[in-house]
Motif scaffolding. Structure first.
Motif, short mmCIF file in Angstrom:
data_model
loop_
_atom_site.label_atom_id
_atom_site.label_comp_id
_atom_site.label_asym_id
_atom_site.label_seq_id
_atom_site.Cartn_x
_atom_site.Cartn_y
_atom_site.Cartn_z
N MET A 3 -26.98 -39.27 37.21
CA MET A 3 -26.09 -38.21 36.73
C MET A 3 -24.72 -38.79 36.42
SD MET A 3 -27.48 -35.30 36.27
CE MET A 3 -26.19 -34.09 36.19
N ASP B 41 -36.37 -29.19 33.64
CA ASP B 41 -35.97 -28.91 35.01
C ASP B 41 -35.89 -30.21 35.78
OD1 ASP B 41 -36.91 -26.00 36.81
OD2 ASP B 41 -35.47 -27.52 37.37
N GLY B 42 -35.60 -31.28 35.12
CA GLY B 42 -35.66 -32.59 35.77
C GLY B 42 -34.41 -32.91 36.55
N ILE B 43 -33.55 -33.68 35.93
CA ILE B 43 -32.45 -34.23 36.70
C ILE B 43 -31.32 -33.23 36.91
CG2 ILE B 43 -31.50 -35.25 34.61
CD1 ILE B 43 -31.00 -37.64 36.97
N TYR B 44 -30.72 -33.32 38.08
CA TYR B 44 -29.52 -32.55 38.39
C TYR B 44 -28.68 -33.41 39.31
CZ TYR B 44 -32.37 -31.78 42.51
OH TYR B 44 -33.15 -32.00 43.61
N ASN C 113 -26.50 -28.16 41.93
CA ASN C 113 -26.11 -28.86 40.70
C ASN C 113 -24.66 -28.53 40.31
OD1 ASN C 113 -26.59 -30.58 38.56
ND2 ASN C 113 -27.41 -28.99 37.22
N TRP D 234 -31.19 -23.46 44.39
CA TRP D 234 -32.64 -23.40 44.60
C TRP D 234 -32.99 -24.33 45.74
CZ3 TRP D 234 -30.29 -25.50 40.23
CH2 TRP D 234 -30.39 -26.88 40.07
N LYS E 183 -34.67 -19.82 41.10
CA LYS E 183 -33.22 -20.04 41.19
C LYS E 183 -32.59 -18.76 41.69
CE LYS E 183 -32.92 -23.72 37.85
NZ LYS E 183 -32.43 -24.21 36.57
C1 LIG Z 1 -27.42 -29.79 36.07
O1 LIG Z 1 -26.21 -29.79 35.39
C2 LIG Z 1 -26.15 -30.64 34.25
C3 LIG Z 1 -24.77 -30.54 33.66
O2 LIG Z 1 -23.83 -30.97 34.58
C4 LIG Z 1 -27.21 -30.25 33.26
O3 LIG Z 1 -27.20 -31.15 32.18
C5 LIG Z 1 -28.56 -30.26 33.92
O4 LIG Z 1 -29.53 -29.78 33.02
C6 LIG Z 1 -28.55 -29.39 35.16
N1 LIG Z 1 -29.84 -29.50 35.81
C7 LIG Z 1 -30.53 -28.44 36.27
C8 LIG Z 1 -31.86 -28.74 36.85
O5 LIG Z 1 -30.11 -27.31 36.26
#
Ligand SMILES: *[C@@H]1O[C@H](CO)[C@@H](O)[C@H](O)[C@H]1NC(C)=O
Length: 309
Positions: free
Chosen positions: A66, A89-92, A108, A114, A126
């Motif tokens: 991130m 719904d991958g990286i946060y 996030n 969640w 969520k």
């Molecule tokens: C978490 O926040 C970032 C922006 O800071 C976003 O790009 C990402 O999609 C978000 N991830 C989730 C799983 O909500």
């Protein structure tokens, strides 16, 4: 005179950092100091000290990813490479315990939160910040689905492929022997499709399946986290077998609770059916009425017509 001092200092600094070996398990870590310490930039002003003899916990890796994305975002817009995809719904930006395990509640940096499993994957709907996740549920089974690239003039042997995968995974991802031994493979020769099941005891919190899966996912997506140019390439019958198209499924010790959404979907479906039934019923009644009225009018008219006779 001053520039000589600066040069000396620079040379000294370069010498000092050159003395530290790189971090084997994380190429973007920085190793320096005396004694050598490897750290990873996980936030704007936040660093995590690493043990580079082990695979790093997925939570730290995600924090660093991130951070790298944020640093890049200012400079580049759009797809970083052609194969870049948007993972819904991958990286946060995760919150980690000091040990590197995920905190059960993740937000996030937003108001929307969640609950996650030990692999950091969302397992509830969520909700807002008041959401309670009473514990971190363990992911005890990881299924890796991937394809191997075509090998010209070679007839793949399933048993050999499995042994090669076991060896490669054990060596590269330092997978514990019990997991290697119990690893199951399904193979579809025509589709070149490989499905690997990595499992541990449901209550085992020591072995980290999600870390292995994460490193492997990055390897297959050509974004290896390891230092150096080694690859995940099992060797079968003298051929190095390259992999592609990886998909990971996580199975938790307790089933996830996405109940709300499913229920809502079901309720909506029922409502739609009921509404359609009611409309159909009303239409039947309406047309029946109209027909009766028409018939009545017709007979009425006929009677009147007949009158003057
Ligand atoms: C978490 O926040 C970032 C922006 O800071 C976003 O790009 C990402 O999609 C978000 N991830 C989730 C799983 O909500």
């Amino acid at each position: 005179m001053n520039s000589v001092v600066v040069l000396l200092l620079l040379a000294f600094a370069a010498g000092a950092s050159a003395q530290c070996p790189p971090c084997k398990t994380m190429k973007s870590a920085i190793c320096d100091g005396d004694p050598c310490t490897c750290t990873l930039q996980v936030g704007k002003d936040e660093k995590q000290t690493l043990d580079c003899e082990k695979l790093l916990p997925k939570c730290f890796l995600m924090m660093a990813e991130m951070q790298q994305n944020r640093a890049k975002a200012g400079r580049f817009l759009g797809k970083p490479t052609e194969d870049a995809i948007v993972d819904n719904d991958g990286i946060y930006d995760p919150e980690c315990e000091s040990t590197g395990t995920f905190k059960a509640l993740q937000c996030n940096n937003t108001e929307e939160c969640w609950c996650v499993n030990s692999a950091g994957v969302r397992r509830t709907d969520k909700s807002d910040k008041s959401l309670k996740c009473d514990k971190l549920v363990e992911t005890y089974w990881v299924r890796l689905q991937l394809k191997h690239k075509e090998i010209p003039n070679y007839e793949m042997n399933e048993e050999e492929l499995k042994t090669a995968l076991q060896t490669a995974i054990k060596d590269r991802y330092r997978m514990p022997q019990e997991i290697v031994d119990s690893m199951e493979m399904m193979y579809d020769k025509d589709a070149r499709l490989i499905v690997l099941d990595l499992k541990k005891e449901k209550d085992d919190k020591e072995k980290d399946l999600s870390g292995i899966a994460y490193y492997m996912e990055k390897d297959v997506k050509q974004k290896s986290l390891f230092h150096g140019d080694g690859k995940f390439e099992p060797e079968v019958g003298g051929n190095k077998v390259e992999m592609e198209d990886i998909l990971v499924h996580y199975v938790d010790a307790e089933p996830p609770t996405f109940t709300m959404r499913r229920l809502t979907g079901g309720v909506i479906a029922v409502i739609v059916v009921v509404v359609l039934a009611v409309i159909a019923g009303l239409l039947v009644v309406y047309f029946a009425n109209k027909r009766d009225k028409a018939r009545y009018q017709k007979t009425h008219v006929r009677e009147l017509d007949e009158m003057p006779k």
